[in-house]
Design a protein around this motif. Structure first.
Motif, mmCIF file in Angstrom:
data_model
loop_
_atom_site.group_PDB
_atom_site.id
_atom_site.type_symbol
_atom_site.label_atom_id
_atom_site.label_comp_id
_atom_site.label_asym_id
_atom_site.label_seq_id
_atom_site.Cartn_x
_atom_site.Cartn_y
_atom_site.Cartn_z
ATOM 1 N N ALA A 45 0.823 -1.210 0.000
ATOM 2 C CA ALA A 45 0.000 0.000 0.000
ATOM 3 C C ALA A 45 0.858 1.261 0.000
ATOM 4 O O ALA A 45 0.594 2.201 -0.759
ATOM 5 N N ILE A 46 1.892 1.288 0.815
ATOM 6 C CA ILE A 46 2.759 2.471 0.869
ATOM 7 C C ILE A 46 3.493 2.662 -0.449
ATOM 8 O O ILE A 46 3.563 3.776 -0.986
ATOM 9 N N LEU A 47 4.050 1.586 -0.993
ATOM 10 C CA LEU A 47 4.774 1.712 -2.259
ATOM 11 C C LEU A 47 3.834 2.040 -3.420
ATOM 12 O O LEU A 47 4.233 2.734 -4.352
ATOM 13 N N ALA A 48 2.588 1.596 -3.356
ATOM 14 C CA ALA A 48 1.618 1.964 -4.393
ATOM 15 C C ALA A 48 1.359 3.465 -4.371
ATOM 16 O O ALA A 48 1.266 4.100 -5.434
ATOM 17 N N LEU A 49 1.258 4.040 -3.188
ATOM 18 C CA LEU A 49 1.056 5.484 -3.097
ATOM 19 C C LEU A 49 2.294 6.256 -3.560
ATOM 20 O O LEU A 49 2.174 7.316 -4.184
ATOM 21 N N ILE A 50 3.478 5.732 -3.292
ATOM 22 C CA ILE A 50 4.709 6.377 -3.768
ATOM 23 C C ILE A 50 4.761 6.348 -5.289
ATOM 24 O O ILE A 50 5.065 7.357 -5.934
ATOM 25 N N VAL A 51 4.463 5.198 -5.888
ATOM 26 C CA VAL A 51 4.464 5.100 -7.352
ATOM 27 C C VAL A 51 3.376 5.990 -7.944
ATOM 28 O O VAL A 51 3.583 6.631 -8.978
ATOM 29 N N ALA A 52 2.226 6.063 -7.293
ATOM 30 C CA ALA A 52 1.156 6.947 -7.768
ATOM 31 C C ALA A 52 1.625 8.401 -7.762
ATOM 32 O O ALA A 52 1.336 9.160 -8.698
ATOM 33 N N TRP A 53 2.346 8.805 -6.735
ATOM 34 C CA TRP A 53 2.853 10.173 -6.659
ATOM 35 C C TRP A 53 3.863 10.448 -7.774
ATOM 36 O O TRP A 53 3.827 11.498 -8.420
ATOM 37 N N PHE A 54 4.778 9.502 -8.018
ATOM 38 C CA PHE A 54 5.743 9.686 -9.103
ATOM 39 C C PHE A 54 5.045 9.726 -10.462
ATOM 40 O O PHE A 54 5.459 10.471 -11.353
ATOM 41 N N ALA A 55 3.994 8.936 -10.625
ATOM 42 C CA ALA A 55 3.241 8.964 -11.882
ATOM 43 C C ALA A 55 2.541 10.304 -12.062
ATOM 44 O O ALA A 55 2.491 10.846 -13.166
ATOM 45 N N LEU A 56 2.017 10.847 -10.984
ATOM 46 C CA LEU A 56 1.372 12.160 -11.049
ATOM 47 C C LEU A 56 2.395 13.241 -11.391
ATOM 48 O O LEU A 56 2.116 14.124 -12.206
ATOM 49 N N TRP A 63 -1.739 6.082 -14.474
ATOM 50 C CA TRP A 63 -1.038 5.215 -13.520
ATOM 51 C C TRP A 63 -1.376 5.615 -12.093
ATOM 52 O O TRP A 63 -1.398 4.776 -11.194
ATOM 53 N N THR A 64 -1.642 6.888 -11.879
ATOM 54 C CA THR A 64 -2.036 7.336 -10.550
ATOM 55 C C THR A 64 -3.329 6.658 -10.123
ATOM 56 O O THR A 64 -3.452 6.178 -8.990
ATOM 57 N N ILE A 65 -4.292 6.589 -11.029
ATOM 58 C CA ILE A 65 -5.568 5.937 -10.735
ATOM 59 C C ILE A 65 -5.353 4.458 -10.416
ATOM 60 O O ILE A 65 -5.919 3.930 -9.456
ATOM 61 N N VAL A 66 -4.522 3.798 -11.207
ATOM 62 C CA VAL A 66 -4.258 2.366 -11.006
ATOM 63 C C VAL A 66 -3.654 2.123 -9.622
ATOM 64 O O VAL A 66 -4.097 1.232 -8.887
ATOM 65 N N PHE A 67 -2.685 2.935 -9.225
ATOM 66 C CA PHE A 67 -1.991 2.652 -7.977
ATOM 67 C C PHE A 67 -2.720 3.158 -6.742
ATOM 68 O O PHE A 67 -2.500 2.636 -5.648
ATOM 69 N N VAL A 68 -3.598 4.116 -6.901
ATOM 70 C CA VAL A 68 -4.486 4.445 -5.787
ATOM 71 C C VAL A 68 -5.442 3.273 -5.557
ATOM 72 O O VAL A 68 -5.721 2.902 -4.408
ATOM 73 N N ALA A 69 -5.918 2.652 -6.637
ATOM 74 C CA ALA A 69 -6.769 1.467 -6.498
ATOM 75 C C ALA A 69 -5.994 0.313 -5.847
ATOM 76 O O ALA A 69 -6.542 -0.399 -4.988
ATOM 77 N N VAL A 70 -4.737 0.127 -6.219
ATOM 78 C CA VAL A 70 -3.910 -0.917 -5.598
ATOM 79 C C VAL A 70 -3.750 -0.633 -4.102
ATOM 80 O O VAL A 70 -3.849 -1.547 -3.273
ATOM 81 N N ALA A 71 -3.526 0.623 -3.741
ATOM 82 C CA ALA A 71 -3.388 0.984 -2.326
ATOM 83 C C ALA A 71 -4.671 0.709 -1.552
ATOM 84 O O ALA A 71 -4.621 0.303 -0.392
ATOM 85 N N VAL A 72 -5.822 0.906 -2.184
ATOM 86 C CA VAL A 72 -7.097 0.629 -1.521
ATOM 87 C C VAL A 72 -7.301 -0.876 -1.361
ATOM 88 O O VAL A 72 -7.727 -1.347 -0.306
ATOM 89 N N ILE A 73 -6.977 -1.646 -2.382
ATOM 90 C CA ILE A 73 -7.174 -3.099 -2.321
ATOM 91 C C ILE A 73 -6.239 -3.733 -1.288
ATOM 92 O O ILE A 73 -6.634 -4.618 -0.535
#
Length: 112
Positions: A45-56, A63-73
């Motif tokens: 979850a933490i790394l998904a949010l980090i990758v989402a931030w770098f994608a943004l 990719w931000t949408i994808v990794f926010v969803a991964v962080a939620v799951i």
């Protein structure tokens, strides 16, 4: 004389690879339940949010949408209770998403 081509950097590569490794080892008996599972959920979850931030930052909002969803799951606070086979399949899909994003998300290198 042509202007120099901008150098690109992949900020999301290392966090993506770490998260992919965590997802690949998550079906192992040590990480299938209990404290091991909680640690995997936190890491992913933490790394998904980090990758989402770098994608943004790289202006690749999809990719931000994808990794926010991964962080939620994979969120450890309110974990989902799914069939173990679904978790294994999701781990493989998640690892592939992380590796793909790590390779694709690039932005221009800035000098300080």
């Amino acid at each position: 004389m042509a202007p120099p081509t901008p150098q690109l950097q992949r900020n999301a590569l290392v966090p993506s690879l770490i998260a992919a490794i965590a997802l690949i080892i998550s079906p192992l008996p040590l990480f299938a339940e209990g404290l091991g599972r909680t640690i995997i959920l936190f890491v992913v979850a933490i790394l998904a949010l980090i990758v989402a931030w770098f994608a943004l930052q790289a202006a690749q909002w999809w990719w931000t949408i994808v990794f926010v969803a991964v962080a939620v799951i994979w969120n450890p606070v309110f974990p989902l209770t799914l069939d173990p086979l679904v978790w294994i399949f999701g781990s493989v899909i998640g690892a592939l998403a992380f590796v793909t994003a790590g390779a694709v998300v690039k932005n221009e290198r800035t000098t300080p």
